[in-house]
Write an enzyme that holds these catalytic residues in place. Structure first.
Site, PDB file in Angstrom:
ATOM      1  N   LYS A  53       0.829  -1.213   0.000  1.00  0.00           N
ATOM      2  CA  LYS A  53       0.000   0.000   0.000  1.00  0.00           C
ATOM      3  C   LYS A  53       0.859   1.257   0.000  1.00  0.00           C
ATOM      4  O   LYS A  53       0.556   2.229  -0.710  1.00  0.00           O
ATOM      5  CB  LYS A  53      -0.943  -0.025   1.207  1.00  0.00           C
ATOM      6  CG  LYS A  53      -2.041  -1.079   1.073  1.00  0.00           C
ATOM      7  CD  LYS A  53      -2.725  -1.406   2.394  1.00  0.00           C
ATOM      8  CE  LYS A  53      -3.712  -2.550   2.218  1.00  0.00           C
ATOM      9  NZ  LYS A  53      -4.281  -3.036   3.476  1.00  0.00           N
ATOM     10  N   GLN A  97      -4.255  -1.408   9.602  1.00  0.00           N
ATOM     11  CA  GLN A  97      -4.069  -2.773   9.113  1.00  0.00           C
ATOM     12  C   GLN A  97      -4.539  -3.783  10.156  1.00  0.00           C
ATOM     13  O   GLN A  97      -4.107  -3.755  11.302  1.00  0.00           O
ATOM     14  CB  GLN A  97      -2.582  -3.003   8.784  1.00  0.00           C
ATOM     15  CG  GLN A  97      -2.279  -4.354   8.173  1.00  0.00           C
ATOM     16  CD  GLN A  97      -2.951  -4.568   6.828  1.00  0.00           C
ATOM     17  OE1 GLN A  97      -2.944  -3.692   5.973  1.00  0.00           O
ATOM     18  NE2 GLN A  97      -3.545  -5.724   6.638  1.00  0.00           N
ATOM     19  N   ASP A 120     -11.140   3.053   4.182  1.00  0.00           N
ATOM     20  CA  ASP A 120     -11.376   1.609   4.120  1.00  0.00           C
ATOM     21  C   ASP A 120     -12.874   1.295   4.041  1.00  0.00           C
ATOM     22  O   ASP A 120     -13.267   0.184   3.685  1.00  0.00           O
ATOM     23  CB  ASP A 120     -10.770   0.927   5.361  1.00  0.00           C
ATOM     24  CG  ASP A 120      -9.748  -0.128   4.995  1.00  0.00           C
ATOM     25  OD1 ASP A 120      -9.537  -0.358   3.789  1.00  0.00           O
ATOM     26  OD2 ASP A 120      -9.152  -0.722   5.904  1.00  0.00           O
TER      27      ASP A 120
END
Length: 292
Positions: A53, A97, A120
């Site tokens: 990412k 994460q 997200d």
């Protein structure tokens, strides 16, 4: 034979467009989109995902704000750090994460992310709006968003079609079923307690496989001409590979490719799209700052 949907190429095309848009934002508004990627601990898989990412951000010209914490960080300390990122005007998106260490309640931490920075797409308000007719979330979860983008770019019509989602996880199965509903598909979700899964899948014009079980969906489960999006990413032993394993999907690719109309491979299908959608959401968050 099925048309193979090249997720890698489609994702690269999207990322190229994002890079152009980021340059335009920088020159026209002196604004560089910023994504804070938060990782706790040293889990190898998580480190790999985060590295991917961060690299993608760099290639697109998005500022990556690296936030790394030891596994020993307390829940309250992590919540405080998230609040600081919420208050930082250079941070337009926040990604935490998962999984987090067991002593940290991920629901509490994720709930602290400002809805305007929830790139997200997992904030309860975003998911709630996704579930409601006539409401639009600020952000849609990246993998489900990528699935629908692949279908759209492959010319697959959703309106009035029968879609079957295999799996009901919060990350993929549930949100992708809601997206399909919003697109006027007729949606069935099958899961571990569903009876006659095979016969249900066989009726589908569109199959989204997100069960996390290697080769679960056989070729003879697929309706001829169906569109099949395989979200599964399963490691199976393969002594012929240097790593001793290879990655496969939830769908028996070889058999399904003889029946389906179009099909994503694993790897190289949905995976690259998840990162592309994350970058897209981050740029959208930055653009909202201009409007505001």
């Amino acid at each position: 034979m099925a048309t193979i949907i090249d997720g890698k190429a489609i994702a690269q095309s999207i990322r190229d467009g994002i890079a152009t848009e980021v340059k335009s934002l920088s020159s026209s508004h002196n604004l560089v989109p910023g994504l804070a990627v938060v990782i706790v601990g040293t889990d190898k898989d998580s480190q790999t995902y985060v590295s991917t990412k961060r690299k993608a951000c760099a290639e697109a010209g998005i500022r990556s704000i690296d936030v790394d914490f030891p596994e020993s960080i307390s829940e309250s300390e992590l919540v405080d750090q998230v609040r600081q990122l919420n208050a930082n005007p250079d941070v337009h998106g926040i990604l935490i994460q998962l999984p987090l260490p067991k002593h940290i309640n991920d629901e509490r931490v994720l709930g602290e992310i400002s809805i305007e920075k929830d790139v997200d797409g997992f904030h309860p308000l975003n998911i709630g709006k996704l579930a409601m007719k006539g409401r639009e979330p600020l952000f849609v979860p990246c993998t489900p968003k990528g699935c629908l983008e692949l279908l759209a770019r492959s010319g697959v019509t959703l309106k009035g079609k029968r879609a079957v989602v295999v799996g009901r996880s919060n990350i993929v199965g549930l949100p992708v079923s809601l997206l399909l509903l919003k697109a006027d598909a007729t949606v069935t979700v099958v899961h571990s307690h569903t009876q006659n899964v095979e016969s249900i899948v066989r009726e589908a014009d569109i199959v989204i496989a997100a069960a996390g079980r290697a080769f679960m969906i056989k070729g003879d489960w697929i309706k001829p001409g169906a569109a099949v999006i395989d979200v599964g990413m399963n490691a199976i032993d393969d002594p012929s590979r240097k790593r001793g394993y290879r990655l496969v999907g939830d769908v028996d690719f070889v058999e399904a490719s003889k029946v389906a109309g179009c099909l994503t491979p694993v790897p190289g299908g949905v995976g690259p799209m998840t990162v592309a959608m994350l970058l897209k959401n981050t740029v959208e968050a930055a653009k909202r700052q201009i409007v505001a």
